[in-house]
Design an enzyme around this catalytic site. Structure first.
Site, PDB file in Angstrom:
ATOM      1  N   CYS A 114      68.079 -13.567   8.230  1.00 14.67           N
ATOM      2  CA  CYS A 114      68.222 -13.958   9.032  1.00 14.67           C
ATOM      3  C   CYS A 114      68.344 -15.079   8.441  1.00 14.67           C
ATOM      4  O   CYS A 114      68.406 -15.807   7.687  1.00 14.67           O
ATOM      5  CB  CYS A 114      67.471 -13.481  10.478  1.00 14.67           C
ATOM      6  SG  CYS A 114      67.963 -13.583  11.993  1.00 14.67           S
ATOM      7  N   HIS A 115      66.419 -15.478   9.443  1.00 15.20           N
ATOM      8  CA  HIS A 115      66.216 -17.128   8.868  1.00 15.20           C
ATOM      9  C   HIS A 115      65.724 -16.934   7.740  1.00 15.20           C
ATOM     10  O   HIS A 115      64.630 -18.240   6.807  1.00 15.20           O
ATOM     11  CB  HIS A 115      65.635 -17.566   9.920  1.00 15.20           C
ATOM     12  CG  HIS A 115      66.184 -18.108  11.223  1.00 15.20           C
ATOM     13  ND1 HIS A 115      66.808 -17.291  12.288  1.00 15.20           N
ATOM     14  CD2 HIS A 115      66.866 -19.415  11.175  1.00 15.20           C
ATOM     15  CE1 HIS A 115      68.214 -18.210  12.652  1.00 15.20           C
ATOM     16  NE2 HIS A 115      67.783 -19.531  12.294  1.00 15.20           N
TER      17      HIS A 115
END
Length: 187
Positions: A114-115
Site C-alpha cells: 500500500c503506502h
C-alpha cells in the site's frame, strides 16, 4: 501455500498509529502460520492503533519491542504495512530508515504494501527497482528513480542482490503473503 518457515525470523515495523489493520495482522498471522517467528516492532514500543479505510480507528495491537536497537542481522525479512499515517510517520523515523537500508544492504527480503513503499523511498533503496503500490504512491516512486511502477497484485524485484516485494492494497494480501513465504523459503 504449503510452506515451513521454521527457523526464519521476520520483522514487521510500524508506527504507533494509523496502521491499516489487515496489512499488519494478515501477514503476521500468515507468516506465523507458515512457521516463522514474527516480531512486531513500533517506533515507541507498546500499543499500535490500527485503522480501517485509513481513518476509522479499529483495534490496538501490542507490539513486541521498539525499533531502536534492532538489527537486520537478527532477522531474515522485513515487512512494512501500509496506512497513510503509518507509512508517513515511519518514513521520517531514522530507525526505520536505518533498518530498511540495512536489510537491503544485507541482501535480505523487504516487503511493503500500500503506502509502505514511502518508507523505501526515504531509505534510498528504490532506485532502479520495479515496484507496485497504492496508486497515489506511483508518482513518488517514479520521482525517486524507481525503474518502473506496475499495476499488479504483487511485484517481486530481485535486483542488486536483495528481494523486494510490493503490493497495492489489502485485497492483494494473499498474493503478498505467499510471495514473502516463497522468498523466505528460497533464501
Amino acid at each position: 501455500m504449503s510452506t515451513t518457515l521454521n527457523g526464519k525470523k521476520v520483522l514487521i515495523i510500524t508506527s504507533n498509529k494509523g496502521i491499516e489493520r489487515d496489512e499488519l495482522l494478515k501477514p503476521l498471522e500468515a507468516l506465523k502460520g507458515m512457521g516463522a517467528t514474527v516480531t512486531h516492532a513500533t517506533i515507541d514500543g507498546g500499543d499500535a492503533q490500527t485503522v480501517l479505510q485509513d481513518t476509522d480507528k479499529d483495534i490496538s495491537v501490542t507490539s513486541d519491542t521498539r525499533l531502536a536497537g534492532l538489527s537486520a542481522d537478527q532477522f531474515d525479512a522485513l515487512v512494512i504495512p501500509g496506512g497513510t499515517v503509518n507509512a508517513d510517520t515511519l518514513r521520517q523515523d531514522t530507525d526505520a530508515q536505518r533498518l530498511v537500508k540495512a536489510f537491503a544492504d544485507a541482501g535480505k527480503t523487504v516487503a511493503a504494501i500500500c503506502h509502505g513503499p514511502w518508507v523505501l523511498i526515504d531509505a534510498g533503496v528504490v532506485e532502479g527497482k520495479t515496484l507496485t503500490s497504492y496508486p497515489s504512491v506511483r508518482t513518488d516512486l517514479l520521482n525517486a528513480k524507481a525503474a518502473d511502477w506496475v499495476d499488479a497484485e504483487v511485484k517481486q524485484c530481485g535486483a542488486n542482490g536483495w528481494t523486494l516485494i510490493t503490493s497495492r492494497t489489502p485485497d492483494d494480501l494473499p498474493a503478498f503473503n505467499e510471495a514473502i513465504g516463497k522468498a523466505l523459503l528460497e533464501a
